[in-house]
Motif scaffolding. Structure first.
Motif, PDB file in Angstrom:
ATOM      1  N   SER A 112      31.329  48.001 -36.686  1.00 23.37           N
ATOM      2  CA  SER A 112      30.425  46.888 -36.976  1.00 23.37           C
ATOM      3  C   SER A 112      28.984  47.271 -36.697  1.00 23.37           C
ATOM      4  N   MET A 113      28.760  48.050 -35.651  1.00 22.59           N
ATOM      5  CA  MET A 113      27.392  48.472 -35.327  1.00 22.59           C
ATOM      6  C   MET A 113      26.878  49.495 -36.337  1.00 22.59           C
ATOM      7  N   ILE A 114      27.778  50.318 -36.884  1.00 22.35           N
ATOM      8  CA  ILE A 114      27.375  51.227 -37.960  1.00 22.35           C
ATOM      9  C   ILE A 114      26.949  50.417 -39.182  1.00 22.35           C
ATOM     10  N   ILE A 115      27.742  49.394 -39.515  1.00 23.71           N
ATOM     11  CA  ILE A 115      27.383  48.524 -40.636  1.00 23.71           C
ATOM     12  C   ILE A 115      26.034  47.864 -40.379  1.00 23.71           C
ATOM     13  N   PHE A 116      25.824  47.404 -39.152  1.00 23.02           N
ATOM     14  CA  PHE A 116      24.547  46.784 -38.802  1.00 23.02           C
ATOM     15  C   PHE A 116      23.404  47.796 -38.924  1.00 23.02           C
ATOM     16  N   GLY A 117      23.652  49.038 -38.474  1.00 25.49           N
ATOM     17  CA  GLY A 117      22.618  50.070 -38.581  1.00 25.49           C
ATOM     18  C   GLY A 117      22.215  50.323 -40.024  1.00 25.49           C
ATOM     19  N   PHE A 118      23.203  50.410 -40.914  1.00 23.13           N
ATOM     20  CA  PHE A 118      22.894  50.594 -42.338  1.00 23.13           C
ATOM     21  C   PHE A 118      22.188  49.364 -42.908  1.00 23.13           C
ATOM     22  N   ALA A 119      22.611  48.179 -42.471  1.00 23.02           N
ATOM     23  CA  ALA A 119      21.966  46.951 -42.945  1.00 23.02           C
ATOM     24  C   ALA A 119      20.506  46.908 -42.522  1.00 23.02           C
ATOM     25  N   SER A 120      20.205  47.393 -41.319  1.00 23.27           N
ATOM     26  CA  SER A 120      18.824  47.371 -40.831  1.00 23.27           C
ATOM     27  C   SER A 120      17.923  48.311 -41.614  1.00 23.27           C
ATOM     28  N   ILE A 121      18.514  49.260 -42.332  1.00 23.62           N
ATOM     29  CA  ILE A 121      17.742  50.185 -43.155  1.00 23.62           C
ATOM     30  C   ILE A 121      17.558  49.646 -44.574  1.00 23.62           C
ATOM     31  N   THR A 122      18.509  48.837 -45.037  1.00 26.88           N
ATOM     32  CA  THR A 122      18.521  48.473 -46.458  1.00 26.88           C
ATOM     33  C   THR A 122      18.239  47.007 -46.751  1.00 26.88           C
ATOM     34  N   LEU A 123      18.467  46.118 -45.812  1.00 30.90           N
ATOM     35  CA  LEU A 123      18.437  44.686 -46.121  1.00 30.90           C
ATOM     36  C   LEU A 123      17.310  43.960 -45.391  1.00 30.90           C
ATOM     37  N   PRO A 124      16.876  42.811 -45.974  1.00 25.86           N
ATOM     38  CA  PRO A 124      15.986  41.940 -45.214  1.00 25.86           C
ATOM     39  C   PRO A 124      16.815  41.233 -44.144  1.00 25.86           C
ATOM     40  N   PRO A 125      16.227  40.791 -43.049  1.00 29.52           N
ATOM     41  CA  PRO A 125      14.790  40.714 -42.765  1.00 29.52           C
ATOM     42  C   PRO A 125      14.288  41.844 -41.876  1.00 29.52           C
ATOM     43  N   PHE A 126      14.818  43.052 -42.012  1.00 29.46           N
ATOM     44  CA  PHE A 126      14.468  44.139 -41.111  1.00 29.46           C
ATOM     45  C   PHE A 126      13.258  44.924 -41.620  1.00 29.46           C
ATOM     46  N   GLY A 127      12.646  45.656 -40.673  1.00 33.00           N
ATOM     47  CA  GLY A 127      11.377  46.299 -40.954  1.00 33.00           C
ATOM     48  C   GLY A 127      11.406  47.311 -42.081  1.00 33.00           C
ATOM     49  N   LEU A 128      12.446  48.135 -42.153  1.00 29.43           N
ATOM     50  CA  LEU A 128      12.463  49.184 -43.174  1.00 29.43           C
ATOM     51  C   LEU A 128      12.536  48.600 -44.585  1.00 29.43           C
TER      52      LEU A 128
END
Length: 586
Positions: free
Chosen positions: A404-420
């Protein structure tokens, strides 16, 4: 002033304490160290200071001695391991260093603490010090003596000192010394296990980064020939030093592992995972966008600057394609790092003289997201012996928290509302607004569109395996959610979630409902996929005539032929020399 001194002194004190204390007693001490380093850097970011400092002649003499000893060490290692590339480049460095020191002209401020360096402190010390906390758990799993384990931690602590110094250096000769110290750190950390492949990759990292050191010395020499002191501030103000500045930019691109020098960073994958994390995410490779941001006022609206934009755009796209063709988890993370570094360097040229906020967003949130993913890769390696992507098949059911944390890590790179996500979105908007400035911005826009799509495919290639589930019931050891190894990933996760507040704080217009829906989707999708199997889709192992029919899901993949790889490398070499040619002739 006191805060900055503490950023330099604290890692030294920590190194001494590590060597004097028993390994088993270091856990609380290192966590306090990480907390202090993070606190100091946050305070400097909130209350930035403008500070200048110069060393007297005694210290400059010490620096010269250390430089010569360091080059001599590289020379010795080249002969010891019969690496002609290392000892030839070390010999050339020594000759150029003597020439550069003999023709230096003028003096200026040696160290400058400014807004850019205060920002870099947050990346180096928040992300970097937390990696050291994780390294304590990781290195304890290695089969080596206690003194070797403590030496590893000392290397990482001292590495933070070098990075905290390099981001405030104004003198190019001191910058050369620190640049070479980061090269030494790469060499020692990549080859830390002292196995054959580790030593081979460490030597590759050494000679490739030595080329960057040679380019810095050539920049100093060209500057001195024109009677301009070899300091960043003096050189940036001179319109006649575009060649010298282009050489500095190329040295930075080498440190950022841009094609054709990407192989040295990928070679770091054989090292202990904290090495991959601290090189790829937090510290060393961020020298590339950092230096180009410093030089951007002189590179903007020049042919050399446009070629760097082409270069970064090319690497952003090509490295993403390379990542799509790989199966090792850390190698996939490595190529996506190289890809995003290309984007950072291109955007640094575009925005350095106006508002570098977008580059700051890309640098910081990439560091946090990639540190999270690399540490999870280390956990998978140590706990589940997983290195290849195909081994992650069904991981959501075997290790739901890690998956789940890997999925979250990928989401933080590709999806809003994250910085990247917003960093890439604003990069597209800015490159669109700058199209009239020239074809380099069109290339950047096209690369952003294609590269972002490929990186998203790359992340989904990994994530899709995590969701797989067999119809046959399997039993697994229950994952320990409070294992000390998960502490730092938890902290990175909290930082990424808190980053949503930062995005809103800096004025990005995004409805709060979108924020909550995005976060809810990231949380609920893994839970639903774990609890509710897909009907008629789960894999069933069938039997025919008492023999098992092996059923496997064919993951879509992408392969680049050897000829195409050589062609891509040739383009990288051409662009590399084109920057120097444009700086010197055009």
């Amino acid at each position: 002033m006191i805060l900055y001194i503490l950023l330099i002194v604290t890692p030294f004190i920590m190194s001494v304490l590590i060597l004097k204390r028993s390994f088993n007693s270091l856990q609380t001490l290192i966590f306090i160290f990480a907390s202090l380093m993070s606190l100091f850097s946050i305070l400097l970011f909130i209350y930035p200071l403008d500070l200048t400092f110069s060393f007297n002649s005694f210290f400059h003499t010490i620096f010269i001695i250390v430089d010569i000893v360091l080059i001599g060490y590289f020379l010795k290692e080249g002969f010891k391991f019969s690496s002609s590339k290392v000892w030839v480049l070390a010999s050339l460095q020594l000759i150029l260093f003597i020439i550069a020191e003999s023709i230096l002209v003028g003096n200026s401020t040696d160290l400058i603490v400014d807004e850019l360096s205060c920002f870099m402190f947050t990346v180096i010390n928040i992300v970097g010090s937390l990696i050291i906390v994780f390294a304590l758990w990781y290195i304890n799993k290695e089969d080596m003596s206690e003194i070797r384990k403590k030496t590893f931690l000392v290397y990482l602590c001292l590495f933070l000192v070098v990075m905290n110094l390099i981001v405030i250096t104004n003198s190019l000769m001191i910058f050369f010394l620190l640049f070479e110290m980061t090269t030494l750190a790469s060499y020692l950390l990549i080859g830390f296990r002292k196995d054959e492949i580790g030593q081979k990759n460490a030597l590759k990292a050494l000679w490739m980064n030595q080329i960057g050191g040679i380019l810095i010395l050539l920049s100093v020499i060209f500057s001195s020939f024109q009677d301009i002191p070899a300091y960043f501030t003096n050189m940036i103000e001179s319109p006649t030093l575009l060649l010298a500045l282009s050489l500095l930019a190329l040295a930075a691109l080498i440190k950022g592992a841009q094609t054709p020098f990407d192989s040295w960073l990928l070679g770091a994958m054989v090292a202990p995972t904290p090495v991959s994390a601290i090189l790829h995410s937090a510290t060393m490779v961020k020298i590339a966008p950092f230096v180009i941001l410093k030089l951007s006022s002189s590179l903007e609206n020049t042919i050399a600057g446009d070629i760097i934009i082409f270069f970064g755009s090319f690497v952003f796209l090509i490295a993403a394609l390379y990542g799509l063709s790989r199966e090792k988890f850390k190698e996939i993370l490595g190529y996506s790092t190289i890809s995003l570094l290309g984007l950072m360097c291109a955007m640094a040229v575009c925005l350095g003289t106006t508002d570098p906020t977008v580059v700051y967003i890309l640098i910081f949130f990439h560091a946090v997201s990639k540190a999270l993913l690399f540490l999870l890769a280390g956990i998978l390696e140590k706990k589940y012996h997983i290195k290849e992507v195909w081994q992650m098949d069904g991981l959501l059911h075997k290790a739901p928290l890690s998956a789940s944390m890997i999925i979250f890590g990928f989401a933080s790179i590709t999806l809003p509302p994250f910085g990247l996500f917003f960093g890439k979105l604003f990069s597209i908007e800015i490159s669109t607004q700058m199209l009239e400035k020239g074809p380099a911005y069109l290339a950047l826009l096209i690369a952003l569109a294609l590269g972002s799509a490929i990186l998203t495919l790359l992340y989904f290639k990994v994530a899709s395996l995590l969701f797989s589930k067999q119809a046959v019931q399997e039993s697994f050891n229950k994952e320990n959610k409070w294992d000390i190894a998960m502490l730092v990933p938890y902290i990175y996760t909290i930082i990424l979630i808190a980053s949503v507040w930062f995005i809103l704080k800096i004025g990005i217009q995004i409805p709060l409902i979108y924020v909550f829906l995005s976060l809810l989707m990231i949380i609920l999708v893994p839970i639903c996929l774990k609890l509710f199997p897909f009907k008629n889709v789960d894999r069933v192992k069938e039997y025919y005539c008492a023999e098992q029919e092996h059923f496997s899901v064919g993951q879509w993949s992408f392969e680049i032929s050897q000829n195409n790889q050589k062609f891509i490398t040739s383009i990288g070499i051409f662009l590399f020399f084109a920057v120097a040619f444009a700086g010197g002739v055009l």
